[in-house]
Write a protein that holds these residues in place. Structure first.
Motif, mmCIF file in Angstrom:
data_model
loop_
_atom_site.group_PDB
_atom_site.id
_atom_site.type_symbol
_atom_site.label_atom_id
_atom_site.label_comp_id
_atom_site.label_asym_id
_atom_site.label_seq_id
_atom_site.Cartn_x
_atom_site.Cartn_y
_atom_site.Cartn_z
ATOM 1 N N GLU A 121 -38.036 29.392 33.085
ATOM 2 C CA GLU A 121 -39.288 29.446 33.855
ATOM 3 C C GLU A 121 -39.241 30.401 35.040
ATOM 4 O OE1 GLU A 121 -41.809 25.480 34.050
ATOM 5 O OE2 GLU A 121 -39.694 25.053 34.413
ATOM 6 N N GLY A 122 -38.147 30.342 35.794
ATOM 7 C CA GLY A 122 -38.054 31.164 36.989
ATOM 8 C C GLY A 122 -38.837 30.619 38.170
ATOM 9 N N VAL A 123 -39.341 29.382 38.051
ATOM 10 C CA VAL A 123 -40.164 28.804 39.130
ATOM 11 C C VAL A 123 -39.761 27.359 39.445
ATOM 12 C CG1 VAL A 123 -42.177 30.274 38.711
ATOM 13 C CG2 VAL A 123 -41.933 28.144 37.419
ATOM 14 N N TRP A 124 -38.564 26.949 39.013
ATOM 15 C CA TRP A 124 -38.159 25.560 39.183
ATOM 16 C C TRP A 124 -36.815 25.505 39.920
ATOM 17 C CZ3 TRP A 124 -35.696 21.866 35.157
ATOM 18 C CH2 TRP A 124 -35.741 20.552 35.627
ATOM 19 N N ALA A 125 -36.878 25.620 41.232
ATOM 20 C CA ALA A 125 -35.661 25.592 42.055
ATOM 21 C C ALA A 125 -35.072 24.182 42.071
ATOM 22 C CB ALA A 125 -35.993 26.036 43.474
ATOM 23 N N GLN A 130 -34.851 16.560 45.807
ATOM 24 C CA GLN A 130 -34.015 16.606 47.017
ATOM 25 C C GLN A 130 -33.887 18.033 47.532
ATOM 26 O OE1 GLN A 130 -33.231 13.930 48.576
ATOM 27 N NE2 GLN A 130 -33.842 12.529 46.929
ATOM 28 N N ASP A 131 -33.781 18.992 46.620
ATOM 29 C CA ASP A 131 -33.700 20.386 47.034
ATOM 30 C C ASP A 131 -34.993 20.816 47.724
ATOM 31 O OD1 ASP A 131 -32.322 23.161 46.765
ATOM 32 O OD2 ASP A 131 -34.317 23.513 45.913
ATOM 33 N N TYR A 132 -36.132 20.363 47.197
ATOM 34 C CA TYR A 132 -37.424 20.699 47.806
ATOM 35 C C TYR A 132 -37.521 20.099 49.201
ATOM 36 C CZ TYR A 132 -42.446 21.309 48.429
ATOM 37 O OH TYR A 132 -43.678 21.679 48.921
ATOM 38 N N PHE A 133 -37.116 18.842 49.353
ATOM 39 C CA PHE A 133 -37.142 18.198 50.667
ATOM 40 C C PHE A 133 -36.278 18.977 51.671
ATOM 41 C CE2 PHE A 133 -37.659 13.777 48.482
ATOM 42 C CZ PHE A 133 -38.942 14.120 48.107
ATOM 43 N N ASN A 134 -35.076 19.373 51.199
ATOM 44 C CA ASN A 134 -34.119 20.038 52.097
ATOM 45 C C ASN A 134 -34.562 21.442 52.485
ATOM 46 O OD1 ASN A 134 -32.386 17.822 52.052
ATOM 47 N ND2 ASN A 134 -31.226 18.588 50.306
ATOM 48 N N PHE A 177 -26.548 22.670 44.343
ATOM 49 C CA PHE A 177 -26.951 21.298 44.651
ATOM 50 C C PHE A 177 -26.178 20.672 45.794
ATOM 51 C CE2 PHE A 177 -27.758 21.775 40.026
ATOM 52 C CZ PHE A 177 -29.148 21.682 40.038
ATOM 53 N N GLY A 178 -25.062 21.287 46.172
ATOM 54 C CA GLY A 178 -24.215 20.694 47.191
ATOM 55 C C GLY A 178 -23.428 19.514 46.652
ATOM 56 N N ALA A 179 -23.459 19.354 45.336
ATOM 57 C CA ALA A 179 -22.736 18.255 44.669
ATOM 58 C C ALA A 179 -22.490 18.652 43.216
ATOM 59 C CB ALA A 179 -23.546 16.969 44.732
ATOM 60 N N ASP A 180 -21.540 17.965 42.599
ATOM 61 C CA ASP A 180 -21.227 18.242 41.197
ATOM 62 C C ASP A 180 -22.028 17.334 40.287
ATOM 63 O OD1 ASP A 180 -20.154 18.971 38.810
ATOM 64 O OD2 ASP A 180 -18.126 18.254 39.214
ATOM 65 N N ILE A 181 -22.997 17.898 39.581
ATOM 66 C CA ILE A 181 -23.808 17.109 38.649
ATOM 67 C C ILE A 181 -23.382 17.375 37.202
ATOM 68 C CG2 ILE A 181 -25.760 17.157 40.226
ATOM 69 C CD1 ILE A 181 -27.160 19.042 38.157
ATOM 70 N N THR A 182 -22.232 18.037 37.035
ATOM 71 C CA THR A 182 -21.796 18.414 35.682
ATOM 72 C C THR A 182 -20.883 17.381 35.041
ATOM 73 O OG1 THR A 182 -19.853 19.677 36.442
ATOM 74 C CG2 THR A 182 -21.972 20.835 36.330
ATOM 75 N N ALA A 183 -20.512 16.340 35.794
ATOM 76 C CA ALA A 183 -19.691 15.253 35.260
ATOM 77 C C ALA A 183 -20.536 13.991 35.215
ATOM 78 C CB ALA A 183 -18.467 15.038 36.121
#
Length: 263
Positions: free
Chosen positions: A43-47, A195-199, A256-262
Motif C-alpha cells: 500500500e505505501g500508506v500504512w505506517a 500505537q505507532d500512530y499515537f506515538n 516498532f521499538g519491540a520484537d513482534i517476529t517471535a
C-alpha cells in the motif's frame, strides 16, 4: 528399421525437451529468477508497515524491509508496486504481482484463495475510539455502530462480523481522522499501527478500547497452485534464515521499538 528407430528416438527427445521447458515455465520461482526480480504489492500508506518517509518520500517500513531482505535471500531484485489493499490481494491471485507484503494476516477465508508462507510477525487486532468514549469496551459493542477500514482488510471483515457498518478508506491516517472528527464511532486495526500512530502524532484524543486476544499472524500470500510450491518453500527458507540471523528482530525493533517476529 534403423531409420524408424532413429525417428522414434528423436521424437522422444524432442517431446522430453518440450516437457522440460513446460515444467520450467510452470514454476513461478524459475520465472522470477529468470526475470531477476520479484514484483511485490504494497500500500505505501500504512505506517509503520509500509509508508513513505516524510523527508525523502522513499518507500519504507517493516514489511518493505522484510520483503526486500527476502528478495535478497532469493538472489533477485525487489520491485515494489503501490496499490490499494484489496487491489494487491486481487493482483496476487490473478498473477499481476508475485507476492504481497502489507501485514496480510492469515485467515481461514483467505486460505481458500491463497497459499501462505510461514508467519514472519505476530500482532493483535484492536478497537480504537475517542478517548472520551465510554460506550465501547469490546468488539461486541460495535454492533449497530460505524467503523472505518481499508476495503478487503481483515479489519473490515471483523467490523461486519460484529454488526458494524464499515466505511472504506485508503489510509491509516484517514481512519483515525474519521474517528477523531466523529464521522465514525471506531476503527479496528493492528495494535502495532495504532500505537505507532499515537506515538508519532502525539494525539491524546484516541485510545485502544478493546484488544482481540487471538494472535494475528502476518505472512506472504501467494496464488494457490503447485506453480508456487517452490517459491513458497524458498520464501520460507528465507524467513527462517532471517529469523535465525536476527535480521527480522532487528527490522522489527527499528520500526516498532519491540520484537513482534517471535510468537
Amino acid at each position: 528399421m534403423k531409420k524408424l528407430l532413429s525417428l522414434l528416438l528423436t521424437g522422444v527427445l524432442v517431446a522430453g525437451t518440450i516437457a522440460g521447458c513446460g515444467s520450467k515455465s510452470n514454476d513461478h520461482l524459475a520465472r522470477i529468477k529468470s526475470a531477476g526480480k520479484i514484483t511485490i504489492a504494497t500500500e505505501g500508506v500504512w505506517a509503520p508497515f509500509t509508508y513513505h518517509d516524510e523527508n525523502t518520500d522513499e518507500l519504507v517500513g517493516f514489511d518493505v524491509e522484510v520483503a526486500a531482505a527476502i528478495a535478497e535471500k532469493l538472489g533477485i531484485e525487489a520491485e515494489f508496486q503501490e496499490v490499494a489493499f484489496d487491489g494487491g490481494l486481487t493482483g496476487v491471485s490473478t498473477g499481476t504481482f508475485d507476492m504481497m507484503a502489507n501485514g496480510v494476516d492469515v485467515t481461514d477465508d483467505r486460505k481458500n484463495t491463497y497459499d501462505f508462507t510461514d508467519p514472519y510477525a505476530y500482532d493483535h487486532a484492536v478497537v480504537v475510539t475517542l478517548a472520551s468514549n465510554d460506550s465501547i469496551s469490546s468488539f461486541e459493542d460495535l454492533n449497530g455502530l460505524t467503523t472505518a477500514n481499508s476495503a478487503g482488510s481483515t479489519y473490515e471483515a471483523m467490523g461486519i462480523q460484529y454488526g458494524a457498518t464499515v466505511k472504506n478508506v485508503d489510509t491509516l491516517g484517514e481512519t483515525m481522522t474519521l474517528v477523531q472528527n466523529g464521522t465514525v464511532d471506531a476503527t479496528i486495526n493492528a495494535n502495532t499501527s495504532a500505537q505507532d500512530y499515537f506515538n508519532t502524532t502525539g494525539t491524546t484524543d484516541l485510545k485502544v478500547a478493546a484488544v482481540d486476544p487471538e494472535v494475528t499472524m502476518y505472512a506472504v500470500p501467494l496464488a494457490k497452485g503447485t506453480d508456487n510450491d517452490s517459491l513458497r518453500a524458498a520464501i520460507n527458507d528465507a524467513i527462517k534464515a532471517l529469523r535465525e540471523e536476527g535480521k527480522l528482530s532487528e527490522i522489527s525493533i527499528k520500526y516498532f521499538g519491540a520484537d513482534i517476529t517471535a510468537e
